[in-house]
Design an enzyme around this catalytic site. Structure first.
Site, mmCIF file in Angstrom:
data_model
loop_
_atom_site.group_PDB
_atom_site.id
_atom_site.type_symbol
_atom_site.label_atom_id
_atom_site.label_comp_id
_atom_site.label_asym_id
_atom_site.label_seq_id
_atom_site.Cartn_x
_atom_site.Cartn_y
_atom_site.Cartn_z
ATOM 1 N N ASN A 218 24.258 23.068 69.073
ATOM 2 C CA ASN A 218 25.226 24.123 68.744
ATOM 3 C C ASN A 218 25.198 25.188 69.838
ATOM 4 O O ASN A 218 24.447 25.083 70.796
ATOM 5 C CB ASN A 218 24.934 24.709 67.358
ATOM 6 C CG ASN A 218 23.553 25.326 67.285
ATOM 7 O OD1 ASN A 218 23.268 26.313 67.963
ATOM 8 N ND2 ASN A 218 22.676 24.732 66.491
ATOM 9 N N ASP A 287 21.527 21.394 60.716
ATOM 10 C CA ASP A 287 21.272 20.984 59.333
ATOM 11 C C ASP A 287 21.121 19.469 59.206
ATOM 12 O O ASP A 287 20.594 18.981 58.213
ATOM 13 C CB ASP A 287 22.419 21.472 58.432
ATOM 14 C CG ASP A 287 22.371 22.985 58.255
ATOM 15 O OD1 ASP A 287 21.264 23.518 58.105
ATOM 16 O OD2 ASP A 287 23.441 23.630 58.292
ATOM 17 N N LYS A 345 22.610 33.290 50.484
ATOM 18 C CA LYS A 345 21.430 32.857 51.256
ATOM 19 C C LYS A 345 20.213 33.717 50.921
ATOM 20 O O LYS A 345 19.088 33.219 50.841
ATOM 21 C CB LYS A 345 21.734 32.889 52.764
ATOM 22 C CG LYS A 345 22.628 31.721 53.160
ATOM 23 C CD LYS A 345 23.131 31.768 54.583
ATOM 24 C CE LYS A 345 24.168 30.653 54.754
ATOM 25 N NZ LYS A 345 24.847 30.632 56.021
HETATM 26 N N1 CTP Z 1 17.688 27.991 58.546
HETATM 27 C C1 CTP Z 1 16.481 27.292 58.630
HETATM 28 N N2 CTP Z 1 16.490 25.926 58.604
HETATM 29 C C2 CTP Z 1 17.638 25.241 58.478
HETATM 30 C C3 CTP Z 1 18.867 25.934 58.388
HETATM 31 C C4 CTP Z 1 18.858 27.310 58.420
HETATM 32 O O1 CTP Z 1 15.426 27.910 58.747
HETATM 33 N N3 CTP Z 1 17.613 23.910 58.448
HETATM 34 C C5 CTP Z 1 17.668 29.464 58.548
HETATM 35 C C6 CTP Z 1 18.351 30.076 59.737
HETATM 36 O O2 CTP Z 1 17.437 30.360 60.796
HETATM 37 C C7 CTP Z 1 18.932 31.368 59.168
HETATM 38 C C8 CTP Z 1 19.224 31.027 57.709
HETATM 39 O O3 CTP Z 1 18.401 29.889 57.423
HETATM 40 O O4 CTP Z 1 18.006 32.415 59.158
HETATM 41 C C9 CTP Z 1 20.658 30.720 57.436
HETATM 42 O O5 CTP Z 1 21.093 29.701 58.340
HETATM 43 P P1 CTP Z 1 22.625 29.252 58.430
HETATM 44 O O6 CTP Z 1 22.743 28.187 59.462
HETATM 45 O O7 CTP Z 1 23.505 30.465 58.536
HETATM 46 O O8 CTP Z 1 22.910 28.674 56.992
HETATM 47 P P2 CTP Z 1 22.514 27.370 56.261
HETATM 48 O O9 CTP Z 1 21.454 27.719 55.264
HETATM 49 O O10 CTP Z 1 22.213 26.275 57.206
HETATM 50 O O11 CTP Z 1 23.859 27.072 55.456
HETATM 51 P P3 CTP Z 1 25.328 26.735 56.031
HETATM 52 O O12 CTP Z 1 25.125 25.957 57.305
HETATM 53 O O13 CTP Z 1 25.946 25.969 54.930
HETATM 54 O O14 CTP Z 1 26.004 28.067 56.241
#
Ligand code: CTP
Length: 408
Positions: A218, A287, A345
């Protein structure tokens, strides 16, 4: 843990390295020294040769009751390399007045005199109070240098409008002593307010390989996370930065562990989790990862029609499930319904604070030096104006500092 009494209070006399450059406002630095000495600040004055034409070193020596350095070749009376020892002693470095020439040197990393060499060698916060003729202040070269310095975390006490030494009236007069002192005192307070605190920061993207040459990734550059790690480190915390692939150098004063994938990030972060009080999860963790990673480069005729993905663990949610007394900070980079998603979150991952931003806004999020964020907690949403990522880092560290200082 934050509540532990092993967080050492900052009681020692703080050291300010005061750089004085060659400009008529150099005499105003004497007043700064007098005021700060009265507040029990130890002051080491460093002068450029040009500054000594305006004020004699003896004046500063007498006011500060400390030796004054005017050359890289001054003998500090020990075997130490003088600009390095001064740089290490500094809790904060203030350059007041700061000429256009010295701003240019700082912006380009030159180190050809004691003042610029000390500024380059120090890990302390640098504050500059520019003073110059209006045209020099407005010149595009000076503006560009100013932006460079700000983006690196240098704090600028902007000059004021008024009558200048050349007789012109305009912008460029050294800020008032009150304003410079106010900013300096705030930074001296911040220089060791997080001593003893254990902090884990995750930053950057993760790259999930498909084969030895291809990956899913990303746009995260790691800038915000690195700025946070550096800010906590500068304020005395023991910081471990677990970083995905970025082109940024390791931040000063921080232990940096480089990883590639989400699983590697999780393993590295879990190794240090037991020892930290605060987690700041800035990483844009992928993810999903490809289910199969080919050992050799996939040839196009052999490529499957679909890519099968499996879920990566949510590192931060895992920490939230085993939170203890830790303070957990997450980031939420969103493009729609920013606050709604941030609140979800906060609750779902059992966090104390979510730093939310709309990455579709101009000048915010991935790749930019600025960010416009909202601090979302269970009690309140705090909307911050657009600011540098350094400043966002400072605001986050301030939040933790306020919490630490309330502890018995
Ligand atoms: N995060 C994490 N591990 C993951 C995904 C996210 O530790 N596998 C943490 C990120 O570092 C951030 C928070 O969770 O502090 C939110 O991450 P974000 O990518 O915004 O959201 P997601 O929980 O992945 O949800 P979505 O992608 O559906 O928005």
């Amino acid at each position: 843990m934050i509540a532990d009494t092993d967080i050492t209070p900052a009681t020692a006399r703080p050291t300010l390295v005061l750089g004085v450059t060659g400009c008529i406002a150099a005499y105003k630095a004497c007043e700064l020294v007098r005021s700060l000495v009265k507040q029990d600040v130890r002051i080491k004055v460093v002068m450029t040769q040009a500054a000594t034409r305006f004020v004699g070193p003896v004046t500063f020596r007498t006011l500060s009751d400390e030796p004054v350095t005017t050359s890289l070749w001054d003998d500090p009376g020990s075997s130490a390399v003088h600009h390095v020892s001064l740089a290490e002693e500094a809790d904060v470095m203030l350059i007041a007045p700061c000429t256009a020439n010295v701003m240019a040197k700082l912006a380009t990393g030159r180190a050809d005199d004691i003042l610029s060499a000390t500024a380059l060698a120090t890990e302390a916060t640098i504050i500059i109070a520019p003073a110059m003729n209006t045209h020099m202040w407005r010149h595009p070269a000076t503006r560009a240098n100013l932006e460079t310095l700000r983006s690196r975390g240098v704090i600028v006490v902007e000059p004021e409008l008024g009558e200048l030494a050349c007789g012109d009236i305009g912008e460029g007069r050294l800020a008032s002593a009150e304003r410079i002192l106010e900013v300096t005192q705030a930074e001296l307070g911040r220089s060791s307010d997080l001593v003893g605190l254990g902090v884990l920061v995750t930053a950057g993207p993760t790259f999930e390989p498909m084969d030895p040459v291809r990956f899913l990734g990303n746009r995260s550059t790691g800038k915000q996370g690195y700025a946070i790690a550096e800010e906590f480190g500068r304020r005395g915390a023991n910081v471990v930065l677990v970083s995905g692939p970025t082109s940024l150098p390791d931040p000063f004063g921080v232990t940096t562990i480089r990883v590639n994938t989400a699983l590697e990030m999780q393993a590295a972060a879990e190794c240090v989790y037991d020892d930290v009080d605060v987690v700041v999860s800035v990483a844009a963790v992928a993810d999903f990862r490809p289910e199969y990673v080919a050992g050799d480069k996939i040839k196009k005729e052999d490529a499957p029609d679909t890519l099968v993905l499996v879920r990566n663990p949510d590192i931060l949610a895992g920490f939230g499930a085993d939170k203890g007394d830790r303070f957990l900070i997450g980031f939420a980079a969103e493009t729609v319904d920013v606050l709604k998603h941030a609140r979800q979150k906060l609750v779902a991952k059992n966090l104390d604070l979510v730093v939310a931003n709309d990455v579709s806004e101009p000048g915010a999020g991935f790749g930019h030096d600025t960010n416009r964020v909202v601090f979302v907690t269970r009690e309140v949403d705090e909307h911050l104006s657009s600011m540098t990522k350094r400043e966002v880092a400072r605001r986050i560290a301030d939040k933790i500092s306020a919490r630490v200082s309330k502890m018995p």
